[in-house]
Design an enzyme around this catalytic site. Sequence first.
Site, PDB file in Angstrom:
ATOM      1  N   TYR A 272      22.630 -26.568  -2.267  1.00  0.00           N
ATOM      2  CA  TYR A 272      22.355 -26.049  -0.920  1.00  0.00           C
ATOM      3  C   TYR A 272      23.009 -24.680  -0.699  1.00  0.00           C
ATOM      4  O   TYR A 272      22.457 -23.837   0.012  1.00  0.00           O
ATOM      5  CB  TYR A 272      22.781 -27.060   0.149  1.00  0.00           C
ATOM      6  CG  TYR A 272      21.718 -28.125   0.323  1.00  0.00           C
ATOM      7  CD1 TYR A 272      20.601 -27.886   1.110  1.00  0.00           C
ATOM      8  CD2 TYR A 272      21.791 -29.329  -0.360  1.00  0.00           C
ATOM      9  CE1 TYR A 272      19.596 -28.831   1.230  1.00  0.00           C
ATOM     10  CE2 TYR A 272      20.787 -30.282  -0.254  1.00  0.00           C
ATOM     11  CZ  TYR A 272      19.695 -30.016   0.550  1.00  0.00           C
ATOM     12  OH  TYR A 272      18.688 -30.941   0.654  1.00  0.00           O
TER      13      TYR A 272
ATOM     14  N   ASN B 194      10.481 -26.158   7.863  1.00  0.00           N
ATOM     15  CA  ASN B 194      11.391 -25.308   7.099  1.00  0.00           C
ATOM     16  C   ASN B 194      12.788 -25.347   7.696  1.00  0.00           C
ATOM     17  O   ASN B 194      12.969 -25.392   8.909  1.00  0.00           O
ATOM     18  CB  ASN B 194      10.859 -23.875   7.059  1.00  0.00           C
ATOM     19  CG  ASN B 194       9.545 -23.806   6.309  1.00  0.00           C
ATOM     20  OD1 ASN B 194       9.209 -24.751   5.599  1.00  0.00           O
ATOM     21  ND2 ASN B 194       8.811 -22.729   6.467  1.00  0.00           N
ATOM     22  N   VAL B 195      13.757 -25.282   6.806  1.00  0.00           N
ATOM     23  CA  VAL B 195      15.159 -25.316   7.243  1.00  0.00           C
ATOM     24  C   VAL B 195      15.730 -23.903   7.305  1.00  0.00           C
ATOM     25  O   VAL B 195      16.896 -23.721   7.627  1.00  0.00           O
ATOM     26  CB  VAL B 195      16.002 -26.233   6.318  1.00  0.00           C
ATOM     27  CG1 VAL B 195      15.530 -27.675   6.456  1.00  0.00           C
ATOM     28  CG2 VAL B 195      15.927 -25.785   4.850  1.00  0.00           C
TER      29      VAL B 195
ATOM     30  N   HIS C 157      13.023 -30.593  10.292  1.00  0.00           N
ATOM     31  CA  HIS C 157      13.899 -30.972   9.179  1.00  0.00           C
ATOM     32  C   HIS C 157      15.278 -30.318   9.232  1.00  0.00           C
ATOM     33  O   HIS C 157      15.963 -30.246   8.212  1.00  0.00           O
ATOM     34  CB  HIS C 157      13.199 -30.673   7.841  1.00  0.00           C
ATOM     35  CG  HIS C 157      12.022 -31.567   7.581  1.00  0.00           C
ATOM     36  ND1 HIS C 157      11.078 -31.319   6.613  1.00  0.00           N
ATOM     37  CD2 HIS C 157      11.624 -32.716   8.190  1.00  0.00           C
ATOM     38  CE1 HIS C 157      10.152 -32.276   6.629  1.00  0.00           C
ATOM     39  NE2 HIS C 157      10.466 -33.130   7.593  1.00  0.00           N
TER      40      HIS C 157
ATOM     41  N   CYS D 154      36.374 -33.119  15.568  1.00  0.00           N
ATOM     42  CA  CYS D 154      36.887 -31.954  14.825  1.00  0.00           C
ATOM     43  C   CYS D 154      35.774 -30.917  14.699  1.00  0.00           C
ATOM     44  O   CYS D 154      34.595 -31.262  14.608  1.00  0.00           O
ATOM     45  CB  CYS D 154      37.352 -32.375  13.432  1.00  0.00           C
ATOM     46  SG  CYS D 154      38.714 -33.555  13.458  1.00  0.00           S
TER      47      CYS D 154
ATOM     48  N   CYS E 245      41.090 -35.433   8.760  1.00  0.00           N
ATOM     49  CA  CYS E 245      40.454 -36.741   8.495  1.00  0.00           C
ATOM     50  C   CYS E 245      39.957 -36.897   7.061  1.00  0.00           C
ATOM     51  O   CYS E 245      39.617 -37.998   6.668  1.00  0.00           O
ATOM     52  CB  CYS E 245      39.236 -36.964   9.391  1.00  0.00           C
ATOM     53  SG  CYS E 245      39.283 -36.205  10.973  1.00  0.00           S
TER      54      CYS E 245
ATOM     55  N   PRO F  31      -2.914 -21.469  -0.497  1.00  0.00           N
ATOM     56  CA  PRO F  31      -3.620 -21.012  -1.699  1.00  0.00           C
ATOM     57  C   PRO F  31      -4.072 -22.161  -2.600  1.00  0.00           C
ATOM     58  O   PRO F  31      -4.910 -21.959  -3.480  1.00  0.00           O
ATOM     59  CB  PRO F  31      -2.586 -20.130  -2.417  1.00  0.00           C
ATOM     60  CG  PRO F  31      -1.269 -20.494  -1.837  1.00  0.00           C
ATOM     61  CD  PRO F  31      -1.504 -21.078  -0.480  1.00  0.00           C
TER      62      PRO F  31
ATOM     63  N   ALA G 156       0.061 -17.230   3.548  1.00  0.00           N
ATOM     64  CA  ALA G 156       0.452 -17.081   4.953  1.00  0.00           C
ATOM     65  C   ALA G 156       0.497 -15.613   5.357  1.00  0.00           C
ATOM     66  O   ALA G 156      -0.019 -15.227   6.406  1.00  0.00           O
ATOM     67  CB  ALA G 156       1.826 -17.728   5.169  1.00  0.00           C
TER      68      ALA G 156
HETATM   69  P1  OAD Z   1       6.185 -28.072  -0.603  1.00  0.00           P
HETATM   70  O1  OAD Z   1       7.114 -27.350  -1.532  1.00  0.00           O
HETATM   71  O2  OAD Z   1       5.893 -29.500  -0.831  1.00  0.00           O
HETATM   72  O3  OAD Z   1       4.756 -27.343  -0.566  1.00  0.00           O
HETATM   73  C1  OAD Z   1       4.646 -25.960  -0.408  1.00  0.00           C
HETATM   74  C2  OAD Z   1       3.189 -25.641  -0.146  1.00  0.00           C
HETATM   75  O4  OAD Z   1       3.087 -24.251   0.101  1.00  0.00           O
HETATM   76  C3  OAD Z   1       2.243 -25.954  -1.314  1.00  0.00           C
HETATM   77  O5  OAD Z   1       1.117 -26.650  -0.805  1.00  0.00           O
HETATM   78  C4  OAD Z   1       1.833 -24.568  -1.822  1.00  0.00           C
HETATM   79  O6  OAD Z   1       0.488 -24.546  -2.324  1.00  0.00           O
HETATM   80  C5  OAD Z   1       1.941 -23.751  -0.550  1.00  0.00           C
HETATM   81  N1  OAD Z   1       2.186 -22.321  -0.750  1.00  0.00           N
HETATM   82  C6  OAD Z   1       2.822 -21.700  -1.767  1.00  0.00           C
HETATM   83  N2  OAD Z   1       2.880 -20.374  -1.546  1.00  0.00           N
HETATM   84  C7  OAD Z   1       2.260 -20.137  -0.363  1.00  0.00           C
HETATM   85  C8  OAD Z   1       2.007 -18.965   0.428  1.00  0.00           C
HETATM   86  N3  OAD Z   1       2.420 -17.771   0.023  1.00  0.00           N
HETATM   87  N4  OAD Z   1       1.346 -19.118   1.600  1.00  0.00           N
HETATM   88  C9  OAD Z   1       0.936 -20.343   2.014  1.00  0.00           C
HETATM   89  N5  OAD Z   1       1.157 -21.473   1.320  1.00  0.00           N
HETATM   90  C10 OAD Z   1       1.811 -21.380   0.154  1.00  0.00           C
HETATM   91  O7  OAD Z   1       6.763 -27.797   0.843  1.00  0.00           O
HETATM   92  P2  OAD Z   1       6.581 -28.602   2.196  1.00  0.00           P
HETATM   93  O8  OAD Z   1       5.182 -29.099   2.339  1.00  0.00           O
HETATM   94  O9  OAD Z   1       7.172 -27.781   3.263  1.00  0.00           O
HETATM   95  O10 OAD Z   1      11.872 -31.658   3.463  1.00  0.00           O
HETATM   96  O11 OAD Z   1       7.509 -29.829   1.925  1.00  0.00           O
HETATM   97  C11 OAD Z   1       7.780 -30.673   3.002  1.00  0.00           C
HETATM   98  C12 OAD Z   1       9.182 -31.123   2.936  1.00  0.00           C
HETATM   99  O12 OAD Z   1       9.472 -31.634   1.632  1.00  0.00           O
HETATM  100  C13 OAD Z   1      10.230 -30.023   3.079  1.00  0.00           C
HETATM  101  O13 OAD Z   1      10.446 -29.681   4.418  1.00  0.00           O
HETATM  102  C14 OAD Z   1      11.427 -30.693   2.501  1.00  0.00           C
HETATM  103  C15 OAD Z   1      10.844 -31.491   1.343  1.00  0.00           C
HETATM  104  O14 OAD Z   1      11.335 -32.746   1.238  1.00  0.00           O
HETATM  105  C16 OAD Z   1      13.164 -31.733   3.737  1.00  0.00           C
HETATM  106  O15 OAD Z   1      13.980 -30.921   3.328  1.00  0.00           O
HETATM  107  C17 OAD Z   1      13.441 -32.881   4.600  1.00  0.00           C
END
Ligand code: OAD
Length: 246
Positions: free
Chosen positions: A71, A107-108, A124, A140, A156, A220, A237
């Site tokens: 992280y 997104n975090v 998230h 704390c 603690c 994409p 995006a």
């Molecule tokens: P993923 O990493 O699963 O998916 C990313 C997506 O972005 C894929 O479908 C790619 O095709 C797409 N992608 C890549 N480049 C791109 C661009 N330039 N423009 C648009 N799309 C693009 O990410 P998430 O779907 O966000 O959770 O994953 C969901 C959650 O999984 C995250 O928030 C995280 C993880 O567990 C936690 O941290 C709780």
Amino acid sequence: MHEPDAAIGALRERLAQAASVCVLTGAGMSAESGIPTFRDALTGLWSRFDPAQLASEAGFRADPALVWDWYAERRAGVLAAEPNPGHRALADFARRRPGVLTVVTQNVDDLHQRAGNRRAIRLHGDILRDRWLESCPRDCDPAQATPGRPPRCADCGNLLRPGVVWFGEMLPAGALEAAEVAARGCDVMLVVGTSGAVWPAAGLAALARRAGAYVAILNPADSEIDADAHLCLRGTAATLLPGLLG
Ligand code: OAD
């Protein structure tokens, strides 16, 4: 006119007419800012780990230094990144059309906020805000933790952990409810840069569609929720959003 151009033009028109727009974003939203997507972040040094090991409470308890380091690397990447034209297009739209847009993000990072969408709903959590692993009876201050991997409380012994939602954890109180209200109430939902693999966020597109919204996916590649959308635009995006929302 090519078919995709016609589809983009029609979507642009819908967005221009909409009284309420909800945009659900995932890691792909920030890819063009240089932040690896969740799955791409598990490459190189980290490729031998599985997500459950690095993004779960059990994984953290088993090896706090390992998870802290992963992280810390991602946090440094977020701090070095800047919002891309996609984040800025959403923020400009929100400024021009007050009260119309709700951004719901998985997104975090803080790139929607830094672009100007301060009220984005964060499903998230926030990688830039650490919190205690155990709830602290003495209240704390996490900012006072003794540096380490991870930092700990000198009084603690409590450990700091990243303020993100890990696999198996509840979403922040009220966040999912607010996202569901936005999904049910919107005329158009854009789903940007998510694989649609993680629930409950992945269910918001179907919820919006059932409630009558027009749903478009911007990605994409294929996602697991393409069938929930009226339209899938294959692009990124930062290239698609400025044209759709401008
Ligand atoms: P993923 O990493 O699963 O998916 C990313 C997506 O972005 C894929 O479908 C790619 O095709 C797409 N992608 C890549 N480049 C791109 C661009 N330039 N423009 C648009 N799309 C693009 O990410 P998430 O779907 O966000 O959770 O994953 C969901 C959650 O999984 C995250 O928030 C995280 C993880 O567990 C936690 O941290 C709780």
